[in-house]
Write a protein that holds these residues in place. Structure first.
Motif, short mmCIF file in Angstrom:
data_model
loop_
_atom_site.label_atom_id
_atom_site.label_comp_id
_atom_site.label_asym_id
_atom_site.label_seq_id
_atom_site.Cartn_x
_atom_site.Cartn_y
_atom_site.Cartn_z
N ALA A 272 1.56 -0.54 0.22
CA ALA A 272 -0.10 0.06 0.19
C ALA A 272 0.61 1.84 0.36
N ALA A 273 0.41 2.32 -0.31
CA ALA A 273 1.13 3.61 -1.25
C ALA A 273 1.70 4.48 0.25
N ASP A 274 0.46 4.46 0.98
CA ASP A 274 0.44 5.04 2.94
C ASP A 274 -0.69 4.15 3.97
N ASP A 275 -0.91 4.49 5.04
CA ASP A 275 -1.91 4.02 5.39
C ASP A 275 -3.19 4.16 5.22
N VAL A 276 -3.83 5.76 4.75
CA VAL A 276 -5.17 5.98 4.56
C VAL A 276 -5.71 4.63 3.66
N GLU A 277 -4.67 3.81 2.39
CA GLU A 277 -5.20 3.14 1.72
C GLU A 277 -5.23 2.10 2.66
N VAL A 278 -4.78 1.50 3.28
CA VAL A 278 -4.86 0.41 4.17
C VAL A 278 -6.17 0.59 5.20
#
Ligand SMILES: Nc1ccn([C@@H]2O[C@H](COP(=O)(O)OP(=O)(O)OP(=O)(O)O)[C@@H](O)[C@H]2O)c(=O)n1
Ligand SMILES: C[C@](O)(CO)[C@H](O)COP(=O)(O)O
Length: 382
Positions: free
Chosen positions: A177-183
């Protein structure tokens, strides 16, 4: 409410170059990580966890000894590093966690506070800047399309979450995932956008260090700290069917004798770097009396010199190496030598010069008894 900052610092910083991962490099008189940490060492954060690469052994020792830091081992990508950090924080009864890139040292306390404030009313909040530039698609240096920018944002960190929410999301997430928002979004959680800060840049490329220094108002030195060093080495011919020069193997009717692989060019360059640092020479760091260096590939020595330079806060600017021999012919191999050394040095081939001269059949090189090399290195304080 118990809060934690989770700072991911296990990346290798390949795009930033410079030999040492970007978070350990100096910005002014302190490392990038120290600026980042300073912003989070503040009353609204109760715990700080740093995620470290297993290869950074010295750094592990430093942070394991720091009383206010929790350490966790990094993974193969950012998402797995975050996951490991969240697991390490599990036993601290955390309510809210802010996940931040170590590589964003210009983070302001006010942005940290804004994210925490948003977490009073939402379970996930992250900073971003609306895209203001036109967006193109490109291929082969040609614009091949345009993209509507409305509703697009450039994501930043720290990204803030209810601890149990993001822990569960990361634990069940598969893939990268690019970042934790994506997760969080993949697990079905809405994320609130908080106004980001144009100064909260991520150090990604070499030029970002200068921009970060400007933002942090690090005072420029009155004069640049430039260091020059020279190196000189000689190896005699003996039996053999090849020589290794500047990392390139060249078939030859004789070999060069030496304790290591006798790469006279790479030795001269290595000594030039040690010389610029006033840190002795190869023999001091890798004694010929030590059997472990017998037949050693000389890139070990060069990599050590580059690492030492980076640890002392210097970046290599350029290298110039001259090989002195009648044979073998260097010209046709000079490009390969430049490329090989630039890979080891972590600088562009355009900053690495390899050239050759004969000594007009005079002296030991002229009599084909051996090869000599002379090198110059220029280092600048980053
Ligand atoms: N396996 C990884 C990869 C990245 N990061 C961290 O995630 C942040 C943002 O990642 P990025 O800027 O991509 O850093 P690097 O992976 O180090 O950079 P590069 O891709 O140029 O190697 C950095 O603080 C980096 O240390 C991490 O902890 N673990
Ligand atoms: C998390 C991040 O900083 C958001 O902008 C970014 O996605 C991580 O870095 P990368 O350059 O995308 O690897």
């Amino acid at each position: 409410m118990t809060t934690a900052a989770l700072i991911v610092a296990a990346g290798r910083g390949i795009r930033a170059g410079g030999g040492l991962p970007k978070q350990w490099r100096l910005l002014g008189d302190r490392r990038v990580i120290d600026w980042t940490l300073e912003a989070f060492r503040n009353p609204c954060i109760d715990h700080i966890c740093i995620v470290l690469n297993p290869d950074d052994t010295d750094i592990w020792q430093e942070f394991s000894a720091a009383p206010d830091i929790i350490t966790a081992q990094g993974g193969s990508d950012r998402a797995s590093s975050v996951r490991n950090g969240l697991k390490a924080l599990q036993k601290y009864s955390i309510d809210k966690v802010l996940i931040h890139d170590a590589a964003r040292p210009c983070i302001s306390r006010s942005l940290i506070e804004n994210i925490l404030l948003s977490l009073d009313t939402t379970s996930a909040a992250a900073p971003a800047l609306a895209v203001t530039d036109a967006l193109w698609q490109g291929d082969n240096e040609q614009v091949i399309g345009t993209q509507d920018r409305s509703g697009l944002f450039a994501a930043q960190t720290p990204q803030g979450f209810d601890f149990e929410t993001i822990l569960a999301a990361h634990t069940s997430h598969t893939g990268t995932a690019a970042d934790d928002v994506e997760v969080a979004r993949a697990a079905g959680h809405p994320v609130h956008i908080v106004s980001g800060d144009a100064n909260n840049i991520k150090i990604t490329r070499p030029q970002d260090f200068a921009r970060a220094a400007e933002i942090l108002q690090i005072k420029e030195r009155d004069t640049m700290d430039i260091r020059l060093g020279n190196g000189y080495d000689v190896h005699r011919f003996g039996d053999g069917d090849h020589v290794i020069l500047c990392g390139v193997k060249i078939p030859h009717d004789r070999g060069l004798q030496g304790h290591s692989d006798a790469d006279v060019g790479m030795h001269a360059v290595t000594d030039a770097i040690y010389g610029a640092l006033a840190q002795g020479d190869i023999g001091q760091h890798f004694p010929p009396s030590d059997p472990q260096w017998k037949g050693a590939a000389s890139d070990i020595f060069l990599r050590h010199a580059v690492r030492l330079a980076n640890e002392m806060g210097y970046t290599l600017s350029n290298i110039d190496c001259t090989l002195v021999c009648e044979y073998p012919k260097i010209g046709p191999r000079a490009e390969a030598m430049r490329q090989t050394m630039s890979d080891i040095l972590g600088i562009e081939p355009s900053r690495v010069s390899v050239k050759a001269t004969t000594s007009e059949r005079l002296g030991f090189t002229g009599r084909k008894e051996g090869i000599a090399a002379i090198a110059t290195a220029a280092l600048v304080k980053a």
